[in-house]
Every structure is written in C-alpha cells, then in structure tokens.
Motif scaffolding. Structure first.
Motif, PDB file in Angstrom:
ATOM      1  N   PHE A 195       0.831  -1.205   0.000  1.00  0.00           N
ATOM      2  CA  PHE A 195       0.000   0.000   0.000  1.00  0.00           C
ATOM      3  C   PHE A 195       0.868   1.259   0.000  1.00  0.00           C
ATOM      4  O   PHE A 195       0.669   2.177  -0.811  1.00  0.00           O
ATOM      5  N   ASN A 196       1.855   1.314   0.915  1.00  0.00           N
ATOM      6  CA  ASN A 196       2.704   2.502   1.010  1.00  0.00           C
ATOM      7  C   ASN A 196       3.496   2.739  -0.274  1.00  0.00           C
ATOM      8  O   ASN A 196       3.690   3.880  -0.696  1.00  0.00           O
ATOM      9  N   SER A 197       3.946   1.645  -0.911  1.00  0.00           N
ATOM     10  CA  SER A 197       4.673   1.779  -2.168  1.00  0.00           C
ATOM     11  C   SER A 197       3.757   2.289  -3.273  1.00  0.00           C
ATOM     12  O   SER A 197       4.140   3.153  -4.074  1.00  0.00           O
ATOM     13  N   ALA A 198       2.534   1.777  -3.311  1.00  0.00           N
ATOM     14  CA  ALA A 198       1.569   2.222  -4.319  1.00  0.00           C
ATOM     15  C   ALA A 198       1.244   3.702  -4.135  1.00  0.00           C
ATOM     16  O   ALA A 198       1.132   4.456  -5.105  1.00  0.00           O
ATOM     17  N   MET A 199       1.131   4.122  -2.885  1.00  0.00           N
ATOM     18  CA  MET A 199       0.837   5.533  -2.622  1.00  0.00           C
ATOM     19  C   MET A 199       1.990   6.427  -3.082  1.00  0.00           C
ATOM     20  O   MET A 199       1.774   7.511  -3.624  1.00  0.00           O
ATOM     21  N   SER A 200       3.208   5.961  -2.865  1.00  0.00           N
ATOM     22  CA  SER A 200       4.370   6.735  -3.301  1.00  0.00           C
ATOM     23  C   SER A 200       4.401   6.871  -4.818  1.00  0.00           C
ATOM     24  O   SER A 200       4.764   7.915  -5.358  1.00  0.00           O
ATOM     25  N   MET A 201       4.011   5.819  -5.505  1.00  0.00           N
ATOM     26  CA  MET A 201       4.009   5.837  -6.973  1.00  0.00           C
ATOM     27  C   MET A 201       2.955   6.783  -7.528  1.00  0.00           C
ATOM     28  O   MET A 201       3.066   7.257  -8.657  1.00  0.00           O
ATOM     29  N   MET A 202       1.922   7.098  -6.736  1.00  0.00           N
ATOM     30  CA  MET A 202       0.826   7.936  -7.225  1.00  0.00           C
ATOM     31  C   MET A 202       0.857   9.354  -6.679  1.00  0.00           C
ATOM     32  O   MET A 202      -0.091  10.113  -6.842  1.00  0.00           O
ATOM     33  N   LYS A 203       1.957   9.740  -6.028  1.00  0.00           N
ATOM     34  CA  LYS A 203       2.039  11.073  -5.434  1.00  0.00           C
ATOM     35  C   LYS A 203       1.857  12.198  -6.444  1.00  0.00           C
ATOM     36  O   LYS A 203       1.380  13.262  -6.117  1.00  0.00           O
ATOM     37  N   ASP A 204       2.238  11.949  -7.649  1.00  0.00           N
ATOM     38  CA  ASP A 204       2.205  13.017  -8.649  1.00  0.00           C
ATOM     39  C   ASP A 204       0.809  13.298  -9.170  1.00  0.00           C
ATOM     40  O   ASP A 204       0.564  14.332  -9.777  1.00  0.00           O
ATOM     41  N   ASP A 205      -0.101  12.361  -8.964  1.00  0.00           N
ATOM     42  CA  ASP A 205      -1.466  12.559  -9.433  1.00  0.00           C
ATOM     43  C   ASP A 205      -2.299  13.245  -8.363  1.00  0.00           C
ATOM     44  O   ASP A 205      -2.019  13.160  -7.170  1.00  0.00           O
ATOM     45  N   ASN A 206      -3.334  13.921  -8.776  1.00  0.00           N
ATOM     46  CA  ASN A 206      -4.208  14.626  -7.851  1.00  0.00           C
ATOM     47  C   ASN A 206      -5.212  13.650  -7.246  1.00  0.00           C
ATOM     48  O   ASN A 206      -6.405  13.683  -7.538  1.00  0.00           O
ATOM     49  N   LEU A 207      -4.677  12.742  -6.405  1.00  0.00           N
ATOM     50  CA  LEU A 207      -5.509  11.692  -5.835  1.00  0.00           C
ATOM     51  C   LEU A 207      -5.467  11.711  -4.309  1.00  0.00           C
ATOM     52  O   LEU A 207      -5.777  10.722  -3.661  1.00  0.00           O
ATOM     53  N   SER A 208      -5.073  12.839  -3.720  1.00  0.00           N
ATOM     54  CA  SER A 208      -4.858  12.883  -2.276  1.00  0.00           C
ATOM     55  C   SER A 208      -6.113  12.519  -1.497  1.00  0.00           C
ATOM     56  O   SER A 208      -6.047  11.788  -0.490  1.00  0.00           O
ATOM     57  N   LYS A 209      -7.275  12.989  -1.934  1.00  0.00           N
ATOM     58  CA  LYS A 209      -8.512  12.691  -1.209  1.00  0.00           C
ATOM     59  C   LYS A 209      -8.828  11.204  -1.279  1.00  0.00           C
ATOM     60  O   LYS A 209      -9.141  10.562  -0.268  1.00  0.00           O
ATOM     61  N   GLU A 210      -8.714  10.632  -2.490  1.00  0.00           N
ATOM     62  CA  GLU A 210      -9.004   9.209  -2.665  1.00  0.00           C
ATOM     63  C   GLU A 210      -8.002   8.340  -1.893  1.00  0.00           C
ATOM     64  O   GLU A 210      -8.373   7.336  -1.295  1.00  0.00           O
ATOM     65  N   ILE A 211      -6.744   8.754  -1.885  1.00  0.00           N
ATOM     66  CA  ILE A 211      -5.726   8.001  -1.158  1.00  0.00           C
ATOM     67  C   ILE A 211      -6.027   8.001   0.334  1.00  0.00           C
ATOM     68  O   ILE A 211      -5.914   6.976   1.012  1.00  0.00           O
ATOM     69  N   GLY A 212      -6.407   9.164   0.853  1.00  0.00           N
ATOM     70  CA  GLY A 212      -6.745   9.253   2.271  1.00  0.00           C
ATOM     71  C   GLY A 212      -7.901   8.349   2.637  1.00  0.00           C
ATOM     72  O   GLY A 212      -7.874   7.670   3.676  1.00  0.00           O
ATOM     73  N   MET A 213      -8.916   8.305   1.789  1.00  0.00           N
ATOM     74  CA  MET A 213     -10.080   7.457   2.059  1.00  0.00           C
ATOM     75  C   MET A 213      -9.678   5.975   2.026  1.00  0.00           C
ATOM     76  O   MET A 213     -10.094   5.185   2.865  1.00  0.00           O
ATOM     77  N   LEU A 214      -8.844   5.607   1.028  1.00  0.00           N
ATOM     78  CA  LEU A 214      -8.411   4.224   0.897  1.00  0.00           C
ATOM     79  C   LEU A 214      -7.581   3.787   2.099  1.00  0.00           C
ATOM     80  O   LEU A 214      -7.743   2.683   2.621  1.00  0.00           O
ATOM     81  N   LYS A 215      -6.734   4.686   2.580  1.00  0.00           N
ATOM     82  CA  LYS A 215      -5.897   4.365   3.722  1.00  0.00           C
ATOM     83  C   LYS A 215      -6.745   4.129   4.971  1.00  0.00           C
ATOM     84  O   LYS A 215      -6.490   3.204   5.744  1.00  0.00           O
ATOM     85  N   LYS A 216      -7.752   4.951   5.165  1.00  0.00           N
ATOM     86  CA  LYS A 216      -8.634   4.779   6.327  1.00  0.00           C
ATOM     87  C   LYS A 216      -9.372   3.454   6.267  1.00  0.00           C
ATOM     88  O   LYS A 216      -9.554   2.768   7.272  1.00  0.00           O
ATOM     89  N   MET A 217      -9.776   3.078   5.056  1.00  0.00           N
ATOM     90  CA  MET A 217     -10.512   1.810   4.899  1.00  0.00           C
ATOM     91  C   MET A 217      -9.600   0.614   5.186  1.00  0.00           C
ATOM     92  O   MET A 217     -10.018  -0.357   5.809  1.00  0.00           O
ATOM     93  N   MET A 218      -8.334   0.678   4.748  1.00  0.00           N
ATOM     94  CA  MET A 218      -7.428  -0.465   4.903  1.00  0.00           C
ATOM     95  C   MET A 218      -6.955  -0.628   6.334  1.00  0.00           C
ATOM     96  O   MET A 218      -6.774  -1.744   6.815  1.00  0.00           O
ATOM     97  N   PHE A 219      -6.757   0.503   7.025  1.00  0.00           N
ATOM     98  CA  PHE A 219      -6.158   0.429   8.360  1.00  0.00           C
ATOM     99  C   PHE A 219      -7.095   0.971   9.424  1.00  0.00           C
ATOM    100  O   PHE A 219      -6.692   1.624  10.367  1.00  0.00           O
ATOM    101  N   LYS A 220      -8.368   0.706   9.246  1.00  0.00           N
ATOM    102  CA  LYS A 220      -9.391   1.198  10.163  1.00  0.00           C
ATOM    103  C   LYS A 220      -9.175   0.648  11.565  1.00  0.00           C
ATOM    104  O   LYS A 220      -8.948  -0.540  11.727  1.00  0.00           O
TER     105      LYS A 220
END
Length: 552
Positions: A527-552
C-alpha cells in the motif's frame, strides 16, 4: 531452507579451505566455528593480498590520503544474514558489546534524513519526494514486478520501460542508490524491486539507510578477522590459488588438490576425504586501478590479477560451474569510477554541510543528476577511519558514466587525475571562490573498477553456479557470482548467505538458513509503495479514504 540430516561429519578431522579473504570467506569461517564447531586451526583462508576484506576495504593515512574503493549502505529489514554474523563478533573498542550492538548504537545517534538528494546543474537542490511517474511508467514498473524471471530472460532494464521512466526522480535516486545502469539485467532489477520495496517511499530521503560507525573495513572486516585469529584460524596471505585438482569422474566432482603460489613459491595442498573447499568466484574489484592527485588510473581487463582466472579454470570441469565469460568480457558496461577526497582544510567540509543542510553522516548520497559523469558524493560521519585525526575530514564519491566528458573538465572521467575530478565536483557545487584553497589542501584518489557492476549484466539460468552444484561432493561457491534464488547481489548480505548455505549443507546442520526478507508480500508495504508511486497525481482525497478503509 533447512538442513536436517544425520550428520556424519567428524569436526576434529574436518578441514575447511577457503579461497579468498573477503566477507564471504570470513562469514563462512564464523559459521564453521560458531554453528559447526569446527576447530579454528582446521580452517585455512587463502588471500592473495596482504590483508583480508576483499572488496570491503578502507585504509590510508592523512599524509598520503585515504581510500575506499566502494561504499555500502545497510538496510534494517533486508540484511539479517550479515547482522547475524555481527552479533557474534566483539567490538574492537568495547569487547563487552558486539559490532551489531555498536552498529545499532551508532544508528540511533546518527540518523539518515537527506535534504539534498538530487541537485541540478545550477547547484539547486531539487524537491525529490515525488517520484515523477506518469501512467505509462507506473504500468511498466508494475509489469516488471509481476513478470516471472523466465519470461524476462536476458532482457535489459531499458527494454522494459518507456524513455520517460529514465527521467523520473525515482530512476535518478534508485539507480544511484544501487548502481543500476539501463543496460543491466531486468531480472536483477526486478529482484531489487521486490527486496527493497519497503524502501520505495523513503528513496528520496534515505531514512531507511543504516551505516557503520567507520568505513566497512574498520567496522566489520577488522573485528571479524581479529576474532577469527583469536580462534586459531590459519590465514595465508600473499597466496594466490591458481587451480583446483579434481578426482577423475565425469558425473561427480570432488576436489582432491589445491594448486597455489605462496610468497612466490608453488605449492600443492592435498584435500582429504572429510575436507571441504569454499571458493569465492569472480570479483567486483578485480583489476582495480588507483590514480592520485596528479595521475589518472588506468582501465584494466580480466587478465590483470588472478581473480577471474581461477573461476575460468574451474568452469572447464563442468557446465554446472557457471560461465564467467558472461560477466568478465564487457568492461565498458560494468565499469564505474569512485574517488576518495582527504581534506586537510575544513573549508569544503563546512561548505557541503551548509549547502546540503545535513550534518555529516545524515545525508547519504547527493547526486548531481544532470552531470555528464552522473556523479554522486557522500559526506560520512567523521572520523571515517580509525586512524583519522580530528583536523582531517574525508568524503567519498562515484560516477556511473565515467566514459562521458565532464561539465567543467572537458575530459572523460576515466582519463582524469584526482585534481581534475575534484575540480569537476567543485564546479557542480559552485564553490568557485574557495576552489584554489580546496585544491591546494586536498588529496583526491580516483579508483577505476572495471567489474564493479559485472554481476548486474544480463544473464540466464546456469550462467551463475549454485552455491553447491548438484555434481559437487566437497566444493562450494561463495560471493557475488553464485546463484541464490530470489536474493539480490551487490549486497554484503548475499555473500554472507552464500557462506551460511554452504556451511549448513556441508555439515548437515539442523539449522535454517536465514530467511530472505520478502516485504513485497506485506499488504502495508504494498500500500505505502503504491501511494508513493501515485504522489504526482491529484488523488490525495481518494488516497486518504483508501488508507482509512485499509487500516481502520
């Protein structure tokens, strides 16, 4: 891998002969004594130079200059094999603690967090936390991660990625961290992505990197060597092993003799039935050539020294013994150049600290990403050598494109003196006003390493022999050119694991070889590696939501 057999090894009557005095042989000797209970006096290490260490060297003095041919970084998760060795070796400065404890204490005090990882040709520090991938780059990276090795075959890195990939911050940082070139093996690149996936989010600041208190010779090699000597291990210096003699047999291969030259005298050593032979094959520092402040090093080939000759001789005995010619006949694609600068005036040392924002030892590599030579430097914690006085500092650097012309010195790096290399570095740092003072008070020793990345060259199954080939009865191969499934070469851990594998199998020990770290199967790392690979895209809101769901 666990060996659990009924041992028929009589340790008192077993002799172990280790060819090469590098970390692979030293590790094997530790395993033989600690885990196999072989008496130290029964262990014989043949080394062609005057000291142990092989490629893990470091030495010199403040008058003629210090030199380390290569630098190594350690990873807490991925280097458990060498750490297991270090746990058993007492520190030279405090025998009550191990060199592993000493290592841990140092890294608690000196933490790496680079603030100047990439620098452009205008001497600007680049914000490099974003890896710089576009969609095509990401897909290519994901593809090589999941593609089986047999499908990659002899493909090179450049064959697996679009041109844009080689302009990303990720490539500049990953390639200089591990010394990959575009023409290197895609299989090895894939293995590195697997082994160090947990470091991908930290590749821009090196916060996952660990260092030894001093250079690796003083911090690791010397303490191990002293401990082995205290156990009675027989070290034969100035001893070149020329060939091995095998028992006549087409199917099984058993060494019955070692032909060597000790202090210019030829000698034949008889190998008895209960004895074992361990050979470090190939060498990444074979043919190394040193220059000096006013002289340039030379480019050597495989015929300089005996490092490659022995493997070539052994390989003739069986196709299971590998193909050294795959690795030693393409110097132009395996060469890089390093340099060590001894500073007798603190000006450059202080200015690098001010420029980078990092105290010595906390910044790791600084890469001049647009430089013609593709140069990187590292300012270690000081002192970096045991005999280094307080008023002298040392820094180390290397270049991946030494056949190219410089930006300030219009020559190929391989043709340059130490002074010219230091001049090029000062140009990239823009230390113009202090240039003459620094040049007049510094010693720069360049080193050409013709085979530094030869283990990365494209290969296929069978090119590297197994640690213990199927046909072998008493011969094991150690070091960077044997084959260990899933493991990554160009690491100290690889050499130690080859030694552990050989010793445990030969002695039929009921012990498990240290497992290879496989963080690529950890969902959090993925997950952390995938997030690093997508830092350049405007996906911060979606990433935050996904992280909360995975590590609730």
């Amino acid at each position: 891998m666990k060996y659990n057999f009924d041992s028929n090894v009589d340790v008192e009557k077993t002799n172990a002969y280790l060819v090469g005095g590098g970390i692979a042989s030293l590790s094997a000797a530790v395993y033989l004594i600690r885990d196999g209970h072989i008496p130290g006096k029964n262990i014989h290490i043949f080394e062609q130079s005057k000291i142990t260490g092989g490629s893990m060297d470091g030495g010199g003095n403040p008058d003629s200059g210090y030199i380390i041919r290569g630098g190594r970084m350690f990873d807490e998760e991925a280097y458990q094999c060498i750490f297991g060795i270090m746990e058993s070796i007492p520190s030279l400065t405090d025998p009550k603690v191990s060199i592993r404890d000493e290592f841990r204490g140092f890294n608690k005090k000196i933490k790496t967090l680079s603030t100047a990882r990439l620098i452009d040709n205008e001497a600007n520090i680049i914000e490099s936390s974003k890896l710089g991938f576009n969609r095509e780059d990401r897909l290519a990276l994901m593809d090589i991660i999941i593609t089986p090795e047999e499908e990659l075959g002899t493909k090179t890195v450049v064959e697996c990625f679009p041109e844009s990939f080689f302009q990303t911050n990720f490539w500049y940082q990953w390639t200089t961290s591990f010394a990959f070139e575009p023409w290197h093996s895609a299989i090895e690149f894939k293995r590195y992505l697997h082994r160090f996936m947990h470091e991908l989010p930290k590749v821009s600041d090196f916060s996952g990197v660990r260092r030894t208190p001093y250079n690796q010779y003083d911090s690791i090699i010397l303490p191990i060597t002293e401990w082995l000597k205290s156990q009675g291990v027989d070290f034969e210096y100035n001893c070149s092993v020329n060939s091995l003699e095998f028992e006549p047999n087409e199917e099984e291969k058993k060494v019955i003799g070692i032909n060597c030259t000790k202090n210019n005298v030829d000698e034949n050593i008889i190998i008895k039935d209960k004895d074992f032979v361990f050979v470090t094959i190939g060498s990444i520092t074979a043919g190394a050539s040193l220059g000096y402040t006013r002289t340039a090093p030379v480019i050597n080939d495989k015929n300089v020294g005996s490092d490659w000759k022995l493997w070539e001789s052994i390989a003739k005995e069986s196709p299971e013994f590998g193909k050294p010619q795959i690795f030693n006949q393409n110097v132009e694609k395996s060469l890089f150049e390093t340099f060590t600068v001894t500073l007798k005036d603190p000006t450059m040392f202080k200015r690098i600290v001010e420029f980078s924002g990092n105290q010595p030892g906390t910044g790791s590599l600084m890469t001049f990403k647009e430089s013609g030579w593709f140069m990187s430097i590292c300012l270690h914690n000081q002192p970096h050598f045991l005999n280094q006085p307080d008023n002298v500092q040392a820094l180390w650097g290397y270049s991946l494109f030494p056949y190219n012309k410089g930006d300030y010195v219009k020559k190929r790096m391989v043709d340059c003196t130490g002074e010219e290399i230091l001049t090029e570095l000062l140009g990239h740092l823009r230390f113009d006003e202090d240039k003459e003072k620094i040049l007049n008070t510094s010693i720069c020793i360049p080193c050409i390493l013709p085979f530094a990345t030869s283990q990365f060259l494209p290969r296929t199954k069978g090119d590297r022999p197994k640690v213990i080939p199927e046909c072998s009865k008493n011969l094991a191969f150690l070091g960077q050119f044997c084959e260990i499934e899933d493991d990554v070469v160009f690491t100290v851990d690889y050499s130690s694991r080859s030694a552990q594998t050989a010793v445990y199998k030969f002695l039929d020990l009921d012990k498990e070889v240290t497992p290879i770290y496989k963080g690529q199967y950890d969902v959090r790392i993925l997950f952390n590696s995938a997030m690093s690979m997508m830092k350049d895209d405007n996906l911060s809101k979606e990433i935050g939501m996904l992280k909360k769901m995975m590590f609730k």
